[in-house]
Design an enzyme around this catalytic site. Structure first.
Site, mmCIF file in Angstrom:
data_model
loop_
_atom_site.group_PDB
_atom_site.id
_atom_site.type_symbol
_atom_site.label_atom_id
_atom_site.label_comp_id
_atom_site.label_asym_id
_atom_site.label_seq_id
_atom_site.Cartn_x
_atom_site.Cartn_y
_atom_site.Cartn_z
ATOM 1 N N HIS A 169 0.850 -1.195 0.000
ATOM 2 C CA HIS A 169 0.000 0.000 0.000
ATOM 3 C C HIS A 169 0.883 1.241 0.000
ATOM 4 C CE1 HIS A 169 -2.103 3.226 2.437
ATOM 5 N NE2 HIS A 169 -2.964 3.044 1.454
ATOM 6 N N ASN A 170 0.515 2.238 -0.832
ATOM 7 C CA ASN A 170 1.288 3.488 -0.911
ATOM 8 C C ASN A 170 2.792 3.200 -0.917
ATOM 9 O OD1 ASN A 170 -1.108 4.849 -0.968
ATOM 10 N ND2 ASN A 170 -0.898 5.845 1.022
ATOM 11 N N GLU A 199 1.677 0.036 -5.451
ATOM 12 C CA GLU A 199 0.724 1.133 -5.636
ATOM 13 C C GLU A 199 1.448 2.409 -6.043
ATOM 14 O OE1 GLU A 199 -3.187 3.157 -3.556
ATOM 15 O OE2 GLU A 199 -1.724 2.152 -2.271
ATOM 16 N N ASP A 201 0.440 6.443 -6.642
ATOM 17 C CA ASP A 201 -0.524 7.544 -6.601
ATOM 18 C C ASP A 201 -0.041 8.633 -7.557
ATOM 19 O OD1 ASP A 201 -1.647 6.061 -4.638
ATOM 20 O OD2 ASP A 201 -1.823 7.687 -3.177
ATOM 21 N N HIS A 214 1.419 11.376 -1.912
ATOM 22 C CA HIS A 214 0.143 11.152 -1.246
ATOM 23 C C HIS A 214 -0.635 12.464 -1.275
ATOM 24 C CE1 HIS A 214 -2.089 9.104 2.338
ATOM 25 N NE2 HIS A 214 -2.709 8.980 1.194
ATOM 26 N N GLU A 248 -3.381 4.692 -8.637
ATOM 27 C CA GLU A 248 -4.418 5.571 -8.093
ATOM 28 C C GLU A 248 -4.274 6.866 -8.871
ATOM 29 O OE1 GLU A 248 -5.453 7.715 -3.947
ATOM 30 O OE2 GLU A 248 -5.122 5.552 -3.833
#
Length: 618
Positions: A169-170, A199, A201, A214, A248
Site C-alpha cells: 500500500h502506498n 501502488e 498515486d 500522497h 491511483e
C-alpha cells in the site's frame, strides 16, 4: 597494501590474540556466532588474566563456550558409542529417528559426512566427529522451514484469482502518510521482498510531468518517470512472476497520456499490452503464462474486447483521445484518499469525530472520470471496478474486473457476509487497503482477509510489527515468489467454507513442539552484562478457532544458551491458512516484556526435525 586480517601463526601459538583476532578466527570456522556474545565471553576471560590478550587455550575455551552446545553433545553421545565419532550407520539411524527421514537415508548420511566433517581422517573413515555434527545441526538442512518450500513448488497454471499475491500500500512512502518522504527506495525494497502488487498515486506535475505522492498531504513528490524506471530495473530480481502496478490515478487526460508513453517506452516488452490468446476473455491467465510481465491496474473505458478491437484497427489510444468512465461513487471508492488525512481549515468538529465508529454511508451518486484512451488501453486483465455489492458483482462483473475495498468495510463483510465474500474472491481479484486514518502507516491484521480468500491484502511495507511479520512469513512459501496458491476450498465456487464455520473443509492436525533451547539470543538493550531473562511465545494465526498463543517459562539471566525443554501442543482446524510465530522476549517486569526477535512461517511449511533455528534480528 591490505593488512593481514588474521593473526600470524607465531602470534597465535605464542598466545597474543586480541578481540578482533578472536572474531576473525571464528569467522574462518564458518560457524554462526554473535559478536556481542563473543565480546562478553572474551572480556570475562581477559578480566581473569588481567591483560588484553588471550592464549591458545583461552581461545579454545571461548570457541567451546560459543559453539559447543550441551543439548547437541547429549544428542551426539546418544549415537556415538565412544563419544568421539558417529559412524555412517549411526548417522542413518539418527536421520530416521530424530529427523524423520524415510527415503535414501544411506545416501543422505554419506552426503552429510562428506559435506560437514572438517577432519579429513574422520571423513575418510565415513564418520562424523562432534565438530562435523555441530556444523550439520547449524546448517539450513536442519531449518524448521521445509527446504523444497524455498523453491517454487506449487502449480502456477491456475488463474490469477486463485493466488494470494504479495501486495503493498502506498509503496512510495517510507515513513508516515502525512509529512514523510516519498522515495524510490520504497519500490526497490518492496520488489526485493518479493512484492508483486505495487501502488502508485499519480498526480499532475509541472512541465507536463506526472508526479507520485500522497495527495492532500505534505509528503514529498517523486517523478512518475523515475518510479517506472526503478520498477523496470528491479521487477524480476527476486521473482519471475507478474508484477501489477495499481494506479491511483488523479491526473488530467493530458498527463495520463504522458504516463502511458512512459509505461510503454520504459517497460518495453515487459509491459503487457494485449491479451494472451483469444481477445474474448472468459478466464484470467495464470502466473506462469504471465511470467516476466508487468500489468497495469487502473480504471478502463469500455470492455477489454473493445480495446483489442481498437488495437487490431491500429487506432490504439491516439493522442488527445479521451473518454469518460461512469462510476458509482460512495464514501469508499477504489481510491484510498476517500477522506483527507491532513487537518482541514474548517476547525469545527463533526458529530462522532474522534471516535472509532464508522461514519454513516452516503447515498450513492454518479460521477464521471475522464480517462485517456492511451492509458485505458494498457489495462488488460486488471481493470479497477467500483465494488457495489456481492450480488451486483455476481450478476455484472467480468473476470478481469477487480475491486478495491477498504479494511473497515471489508471487516464488516467478513463478520456478516463471509460466505458471499469467499464466493466473490473465488471469482474476482479483490484488493484490501488500510483505512485513511492510519496516519502513522500502521497496519491491520492481514490474516482475517486471507481467511476469506482476498488476493491482494495491501500493507504498509515500511512499518515493522506483527502484521508485516505475518506478511513476510506467509510469503516465504513457494520460493518467495510473491504468489501462493489458495486452498481448494477458497478456489472452488461451489464450496461453502467460511472462517467461522469451516465444516467439512476442516482437516485438522495435531502439532507438538518441544522447545529445547535458545542460542546467542540478542541481549537485552537494558542489560549491561549481556544478559536477558528470555521467554518464548508460540502463536498460531489463522481462522478464529485456531487463534491461540502459549508461553514458555522465563530463564533468568541467560541470553547465551537458555534451556527450556518444554513441550507445547496445538490442534489446528485449518492448517492450510495457519501461520506459526515464535516470538522471543526479555521479561523486564511482571507486566512488561522487551521484544528480542521473532520467526514466522506457514504451519504447512514446518519441517519435522529434531532441531531448527530461527534468525533473530537485532
Amino acid at each position: 597494501m591490505e593488512e593481514n586480517r588474521y593473526p600470524p601463526d607465531d602470534d597465535f601459538m605464542g598466545g597474543k590474540i586480541n578481540l578482533e583476532n578472536t572474531i576473525e578466527l571464528l569467522k574462518k570456522f564458518q560457524l554462526p556466532f554473535d559478536r556481542a556474545h563473543v565480546k562478553h565471553v572474551f572480556k570475562k576471560t581477559v578480566d581473569k588474566r588481567k591483560e588484553h590478550m588471550i592464549n591458545t587455550e583461552d581461545f579454545r575455551a571461548i570457541y567451546r563456550t560459543i559453539v559447543h552446545r550441551p543439548e547437541f553433545l547429549e544428542l551426539f553421545r546418544a549415537y556415538s558409542p565412544n563419544s568421539k565419532t558417529v559412524a555412517h550407520d549411526q548417522v542413518v539411524e539418527f536421520l530416521k529417528k530424530e529427523q524423520y527421514e524415510t527415503e535414501n537415508c544411506e545416501t543422505t548420511a554419506l552426503e552429510i559426512i562428506l559435506k560437514y566433517e572438517p577432519i579429513e581422517e574422520v571423513r575418510k573413515r565415513r564418520q562424523l566427529s562432534f565438530e562435523g555434527f555441530i556444523r550439520y545441526m547449524d546448517s539450513e538442512e536442519c531449518s524448521v522451514f521445509k527446504s523444497h518450500h524455498r523453491t517454487v513448488y506449487q502449480d502456477m497454471n491456475y488463474p490469477l484469482c486463485d493466488y494470494f499475491i504479495s501486495s503493498s500500500h502506498n509503496t512510495y512512502l517510507i515513513s508516515d502518510q502525512l509529512i514523510g518522504p516519498s522515495h524510490l527506495w520504497g519500490y526497490t525494497s518492496a520488489l526485493l521482498k518479493g512484492c508483486r502488487c505495487l501502488e502508485i498515486d499519480c498526480w499532475d506535475g509541472s512541465n507536463n510531468e506526472p508526479i507520485v505522492h500522497h495527495g492532500h498531504t505534505l509528503t514529498s513528490k517523486i517523478p512518475f518517470r523515475s518510479v517506472i524506471q526503478v520498477i523496470e530495473k528491479y521487477a524480476f530480481e527476486v521473482s519471475d512472476y507478474p508484477v501489477v502496478l495499481s494506479l491511483e490515478n488523479h491526473c488530467s487526460p493530458q498527463q495520463q497520456e504522458v504516463m502511458a508513453d512512459y509505461l510503454e517506452s520504459i517497460l518495453g516488452e515487459k509491459l503487457l499490452t494485449s491479451t494472451i490468446g483469444e481477445a474474448r476473455v472468459t478466464q484470467l491467465p495464470s502466473p506462469e503464462a504471465l511470467k516476466f510481465k508487468i500489468l497495469i491496474k487502473n480504471k478502463k473505458v469500455g470492455t477489454l474486447e473493445e480495446s483489442m478491437l481498437r488495437r487490431d484497427l491500429d487506432s490504439h489510444g491516439e493522442k488527445g483521445e479521451v473518454s469518460e468512465s461512469e462510476n458509482v461513487s460512495d464514501d469508499e471508492d477504489d481510491s484510498d484518499d476517500t477522506a483527507p488525512l491532513w487537518p482541514q481549515h474548517d476547525s469545527s468538529k463533526r458529530k462522532g469525530e474522534g471516535t472509532s465508529s464508522a461514519p454513516p454511508r452516503k447515498k450513492a451518486k454518479m460521477k464521471k472520470v475522464k480517462i485517456a484512451l492511451a492509458l485505458s488501453d494498457l489495462v488488460i486483465y486488471t481493470k479497477s471496478e467500483k465494488f457495489v455489492s456481492f450480488e451486483h458483482s455476481q450478476n455484472h462483473q467480468k473476470c478481469y474486473e477487480n475491486n478495491s475495498i477498504g479494511e473497515v468495510r471489508a471487516r464488516k463483510f467478513v463478520k456478516h457476509s463471509a460466505r458471499e465474500f469467499v464466493l466473490h474472491t473465488s471469482k474476482f481479484i479483490t484488493r484490501i487497503y488500510p483505512k485513511g486514518t492510519r496516519a502513522t502507516s500502521s497496519n491491520y491484521n492481514p490474516q482475517e482477509f486471507w481467511n476469506v480468500g482476498c488476493q491482494m491484502v495491501a500493507l504498509n511495507f515500511q512499518t515493522p510489527g506483527i502484521q508485516m511479520e505475518l506478511q513476510n512469513g506467509k510469503f516465504l512459501d513457494n520460493g518467495g515468489s510473491g504468489y501462493i496458491l489458495k486452498p481448494e476450498f477458497l478456489r472452488n465456487q461451489g464450496a461453502t467454507f467460511t472462517p467461522h464455520n469451516v465444516g467439512r473443509y476442516s482437516r485438522s492436525m495435531s502439532l507438538s513442539i518441544k522447545l529445547i533451547s535458545g542460542h546467542q539470543l540478542p541481549p537485552s538493550s537494558l542489560s549491561k552484562t549481556n544478559k536477558a531473562d528470555p521467554l518464548v511465545q508460540i502463536e498460531i494465526y489463522g481462522v478464529p478457532e485456531d487463534q491461540t498463543k502459549k508461553r514458555s517459562s522465563v530463564i533468568k539471566s541467560n541470553a547465551l544458551s537458555p534451556r527450556w525443554d518444554e513441550t507445547f501442543s496445538f490442534t489446528i482446524q485449518v492448517p492450510e491458512l495457519a501461520l506459526i510465530r515464535f516470538c522471543v522476549e526479555d521479561e523486564i517486569s511482571l507486566v512488561s516484556n522487551e521484544f528480542l526477535g521473532q520467526y514466522t512461517l506457514p504451519v504447512l511449511s514446518l519441517n519435522k526435525v529434531y532441531y531448527f533455528y530461527c534468525s533473530i534480528p537485532f
